[in-house]
Write a protein that holds these residues in place. Structure first.
Motif, PDB file in Angstrom:
ATOM      1  N   VAL A   1      40.023  48.959  37.178  1.00  0.00           N
ATOM      2  CA  VAL A   1      40.181  47.603  37.699  1.00  0.00           C
ATOM      3  C   VAL A   1      40.432  46.686  36.516  1.00  0.00           C
ATOM      4  CG1 VAL A   1      37.673  47.212  37.675  1.00  0.00           C
ATOM      5  CG2 VAL A   1      39.135  45.758  39.066  1.00  0.00           C
ATOM      6  N   VAL A   2      41.410  45.802  36.680  1.00  0.00           N
ATOM      7  CA  VAL A   2      41.761  44.838  35.642  1.00  0.00           C
ATOM      8  C   VAL A   2      41.421  43.449  36.168  1.00  0.00           C
ATOM      9  CG1 VAL A   2      43.596  43.898  34.208  1.00  0.00           C
ATOM     10  CG2 VAL A   2      43.617  46.324  34.812  1.00  0.00           C
ATOM     11  N   LEU A   3      40.460  42.804  35.513  1.00  0.00           N
ATOM     12  CA  LEU A   3      40.085  41.439  35.883  1.00  0.00           C
ATOM     13  C   LEU A   3      40.877  40.479  35.006  1.00  0.00           C
ATOM     14  CD1 LEU A   3      38.093  39.792  37.667  1.00  0.00           C
ATOM     15  CD2 LEU A   3      36.591  39.713  35.680  1.00  0.00           C
ATOM     16  N   GLU A   4      41.724  39.684  35.631  1.00  0.00           N
ATOM     17  CA  GLU A   4      42.592  38.753  34.905  1.00  0.00           C
ATOM     18  C   GLU A   4      42.891  37.573  35.823  1.00  0.00           C
ATOM     19  OE1 GLU A   4      47.080  39.134  33.450  1.00  0.00           O
ATOM     20  OE2 GLU A   4      45.759  40.572  32.430  1.00  0.00           O
ATOM     21  N   PRO A   5      41.971  36.605  35.914  1.00  0.00           N
ATOM     22  CA  PRO A   5      42.167  35.486  36.836  1.00  0.00           C
ATOM     23  C   PRO A   5      43.486  34.768  36.597  1.00  0.00           C
ATOM     24  CG  PRO A   5      39.915  35.503  36.019  1.00  0.00           C
ATOM     25  CD  PRO A   5      40.666  36.537  35.232  1.00  0.00           C
TER      26      PRO A   5
ATOM     27  N   GLY B   1      50.008  46.449  36.837  1.00  0.00           N
ATOM     28  CA  GLY B   1      50.754  45.455  36.080  1.00  0.00           C
ATOM     29  C   GLY B   1      51.715  44.671  36.952  1.00  0.00           C
ATOM     30  N   ARG B   2      52.393  45.360  37.885  1.00  0.00           N
ATOM     31  CA  ARG B   2      53.308  44.659  38.783  1.00  0.00           C
ATOM     32  C   ARG B   2      52.554  43.722  39.720  1.00  0.00           C
ATOM     33  NH1 ARG B   2      55.561  49.837  39.103  1.00  0.00           N
ATOM     34  NH2 ARG B   2      54.977  50.107  41.292  1.00  0.00           N
ATOM     35  N   LEU B   3      51.362  44.136  40.120  1.00  0.00           N
ATOM     36  CA  LEU B   3      50.563  43.258  40.985  1.00  0.00           C
ATOM     37  C   LEU B   3      50.114  42.011  40.228  1.00  0.00           C
ATOM     38  CD1 LEU B   3      48.325  45.866  42.851  1.00  0.00           C
ATOM     39  CD2 LEU B   3      50.166  44.495  43.829  1.00  0.00           C
TER      40      LEU B   3
ATOM     41  N   TYR C   1      46.609  62.900  36.115  1.00  0.00           N
ATOM     42  CA  TYR C   1      46.681  62.322  37.456  1.00  0.00           C
ATOM     43  C   TYR C   1      48.129  62.342  37.919  1.00  0.00           C
ATOM     44  CZ  TYR C   1      48.147  57.845  35.309  1.00  0.00           C
ATOM     45  OH  TYR C   1      48.800  56.864  34.596  1.00  0.00           O
ATOM     46  N   ALA C   2      48.306  62.537  39.242  1.00  0.00           N
ATOM     47  CA  ALA C   2      49.649  62.738  39.790  1.00  0.00           C
ATOM     48  C   ALA C   2      50.028  61.708  40.840  1.00  0.00           C
ATOM     49  CB  ALA C   2      49.757  64.145  40.388  1.00  0.00           C
ATOM     50  N   ALA C   3      49.105  60.848  41.241  1.00  0.00           N
ATOM     51  CA  ALA C   3      49.386  59.844  42.266  1.00  0.00           C
ATOM     52  C   ALA C   3      48.461  58.661  42.057  1.00  0.00           C
ATOM     53  CB  ALA C   3      49.210  60.426  43.666  1.00  0.00           C
ATOM     54  N   SER C   4      48.868  57.514  42.596  1.00  0.00           N
ATOM     55  CA  SER C   4      48.033  56.321  42.457  1.00  0.00           C
ATOM     56  C   SER C   4      48.198  55.426  43.678  1.00  0.00           C
ATOM     57  CB  SER C   4      48.396  55.537  41.186  1.00  0.00           C
ATOM     58  OG  SER C   4      49.696  54.982  41.286  1.00  0.00           O
ATOM     59  N   TYR C   5      47.179  54.638  43.894  1.00  0.00           N
ATOM     60  CA  TYR C   5      47.186  53.663  44.988  1.00  0.00           C
ATOM     61  C   TYR C   5      46.548  52.390  44.447  1.00  0.00           C
ATOM     62  CZ  TYR C   5      46.202  51.388  49.452  1.00  0.00           C
ATOM     63  OH  TYR C   5      46.154  50.489  50.495  1.00  0.00           O
ATOM     64  N   ALA C   6      47.271  51.261  44.525  1.00  0.00           N
ATOM     65  CA  ALA C   6      46.809  50.008  43.913  1.00  0.00           C
ATOM     66  C   ALA C   6      46.769  48.881  44.919  1.00  0.00           C
ATOM     67  CB  ALA C   6      47.720  49.630  42.743  1.00  0.00           C
ATOM     68  N   LEU C   7      45.789  47.999  44.722  1.00  0.00           N
ATOM     69  CA  LEU C   7      45.629  46.812  45.566  1.00  0.00           C
ATOM     70  C   LEU C   7      45.375  45.593  44.691  1.00  0.00           C
ATOM     71  CD1 LEU C   7      43.285  48.081  48.436  1.00  0.00           C
ATOM     72  CD2 LEU C   7      45.672  47.409  48.675  1.00  0.00           C
TER      73      LEU C   7
ATOM     74  N   GLY D   1      42.844  39.681  39.882  1.00  0.00           N
ATOM     75  CA  GLY D   1      43.194  40.887  39.142  1.00  0.00           C
ATOM     76  C   GLY D   1      43.791  41.923  40.062  1.00  0.00           C
ATOM     77  N   ALA D   2      43.640  43.174  39.682  1.00  0.00           N
ATOM     78  CA  ALA D   2      44.178  44.282  40.478  1.00  0.00           C
ATOM     79  C   ALA D   2      43.352  45.527  40.202  1.00  0.00           C
ATOM     80  CB  ALA D   2      45.646  44.527  40.137  1.00  0.00           C
ATOM     81  N   THR D   3      43.367  46.430  41.162  1.00  0.00           N
ATOM     82  CA  THR D   3      42.647  47.688  41.015  1.00  0.00           C
ATOM     83  C   THR D   3      43.534  48.834  41.453  1.00  0.00           C
ATOM     84  OG1 THR D   3      40.626  48.896  41.618  1.00  0.00           O
ATOM     85  CG2 THR D   3      41.614  47.511  43.314  1.00  0.00           C
ATOM     86  N   ALA D   4      43.366  49.981  40.821  1.00  0.00           N
ATOM     87  CA  ALA D   4      44.162  51.171  41.147  1.00  0.00           C
ATOM     88  C   ALA D   4      43.267  52.388  41.120  1.00  0.00           C
ATOM     89  CB  ALA D   4      45.320  51.326  40.163  1.00  0.00           C
TER      90      ALA D   4
END
Length: 469
Positions: A96-100, A133-135, A173-179, A190-193
């Motif tokens: 998780v990346v916290l970046e207000p 990063g895109r989020l 890791y071979a797959a990811s899911y981000a919100l 921020g965003a989490t993956a």
């Protein structure tokens, strides 16, 4: 009879899609005669299955949000978010990346099942090539933007950044899911993956549940961000009201240590050169916490400096003037204070205290508390007055002044806390006794072990050490 309604959970939308394992019956072929199935479900069974699934999901969300609500720190909440999200989407690792979005911080990156080195490798991937990063950098991470980014098979994906492919292969890791961590009220935080070891992606039901949870978590994180910002602001103000540097005075070495509570307290210290090559040392504590206590502390310290310059050779007069000022300007507040007039050339110390703990003398041949008169704190009596005391320091001895927060943070009764402080001073290694900063650090770590010197506490801590040559 009315069918039962699924329970409502605060912050959770109870409208959950049909469970994935329930399948609607196929319609009969045209012209065919319906044949009853040999084991057809009883009427209402499918509805009961759906209701049971809804109740199960809502119970799970309720438990997870309850656990999240019990966290009172940003790091703890972010870790809980990662653990709960991983369980909901069936992943083992995540970050998780916290970046207000307002740019005011605090910024941090936390991993689940990923060490600092692993996070460092991920950060070498161009930001625009990562889902989080895109989020963060596009409208996808803003309220009302794209709600998720899925990579069900990274290595089969065309156009994947070569560095991303290399890091994914290295970390396994071979797959990811981000919100995104964003809502209309909280904005973008921020965003989490979450990362899968094999090609995979959450199904519709899992995505719905984790979306509900993440929206609730974002609101909780927004509150903790505001608390963290307030604490940082109070700590900055408190530090700015204290000396930015200690003076250099011939014949004495100085060092200070200050630990502020999360709400900002009223403990302070000061050291100022005085006429005739003298030195004034002061420590004190104002009752209360928060902005008002910090402001009162600043006013009291500034006033004591003025009184010390005018009549520092008489510590009783300094504290008497300070008590009168406090009684006139802060009638509902009391304070403890200790002021020492030091003559380094003679190693002579004259001091007066108002409800404050006695200084501690630390030397090769003695480690003892200085004898001081018993007196009430400032503002407690109609007129404060107490006699001053004098003592002679020996060459190489350190006089340690401190606030009561050092004793209170131990959680021990007063007599036991004083005994712990004395034992810590006795145990200062001989190699450290030439450095007053090392003496203060040793006492602080010994009296408050296991990180209690840095942990959040309602009590401020101040140590002011003066070593006489």
């Amino acid at each position: 009879m009315n069918s039962p309604h699924p329970p409502k959970v605060a912050g959770i939308d109870s409208t959950v899609p049909t469970p994935a394992h329930t399948v609607a019956p196929a319609p009969p072929a045209p012209g065919s005669t319906p044949v009853p199935a040999p084991h057809a479900p009883a009427p209402g069974t499918l509805l009961q299955d759906r209701l049971a699934a809804w109740v199960s999901d809502l119970t799970t969300l309720h438990e997870l949000t309850e656990r999240l609500a019990r966290t009172d720190s940003l790091d703890g909440a972010l870790q809980e978010l990662l653990r709960a999200g991983a369980a909901l989407v069936g992943a083992r690792r995540g970050l998780v990346v916290l970046e207000p979005g307002d740019g005011l911080g605090p910024d941090s990156t936390i991993g689940l099942g990923l060490g600092r080195a692993d996070l460092g490798h991920i950060e070498t991937v161009p930001r625009g090539a990562t889902s989080y990063g895109r989020l963060l950098d596009t409208s996808a991470g803003l309220p009302g933007g794209v709600g998720e980014i899925r990579h069900p098979d990274l290595f089969a994906e065309e156009g994947l950044d070569p560095r991303h492919r290399e890091v994914a292969s290295r970390l396994g890791y071979a797959a990811s899911y981000a919100l995104p961590l964003s809502t209309e009220t909280a904005g973008r935080l921020g965003a989490t993956a979450w990362l899968y070891d094999e090609p995979a992606e959450p199904n519709e039901r899992q995505r719905h549940l984790v979306g509900l949870y993440v929206r609730y978590a974002t609101e909780h994180l927004a509150r903790l961000v505001e608390v963290a910002r307030t604490r940082a602001c109070m700590a900055t103000i408190s530090e700015e009201l204290l000396p930015t540097r200690l003076p250099r005075v011939a014949g004495v070495q100085l060092a200070a240590r200050h630990r502020s509570g999360p709400r900002g307290g009223g403990d302070w210290y000061d050291a100022l050169p005085l006429p005739d090559a003298a030195l004034g040392l002061a420590v004190g504590s104002v009752t209360g916490s928060g902005p008002s206590a910090v402001a009162a502390m600043g006013r009291l310290r500034a006033s004591l400096r003025a009184y010390a310059v005018m009549e520092g050779e008489d510590p009783v007069a300094v504290l008497s003037d300070l008590e009168l000022l406090l009684r006139l300007t802060e009638p509902a507040r009391s304070a403890t204070a200790l002021f020492a007039y030091c003559e380094p050339a003679l190693r002579k110390v004259t001091l007066a205290g108002a409800g404050h703990s006695p200084p501690l003398l630390i030397g090769e041949r003695r480690t003892e508390f200085a004898e001081t008169s018993v007196s009430a704190p400032l503002g407690m009596l109609a007129c404060w007055e107490a006699p001053s005391v004098e003592f002679q320091a020996e060459a190489g001895e350190t006089v340690l002044l401190y606030t009561d927060g050092l004793l209170h943070r131990t959680g021990d009764p007063t007599d036991r806390a004083f005994a712990r402080l004395h034992a810590a001073a006795v145990s200062v290694p001989r190699a450290l006794r030439r450095d007053p900063g090392a003496v203060a650090d040793h006492v602080l770590r010994t009296v408050l072990p296991d990180g209690l010197d840095a942990a959040d506490s309602e009590e401020d801590v101040v140590l002011l050490a003066a070593r006489f040559d």
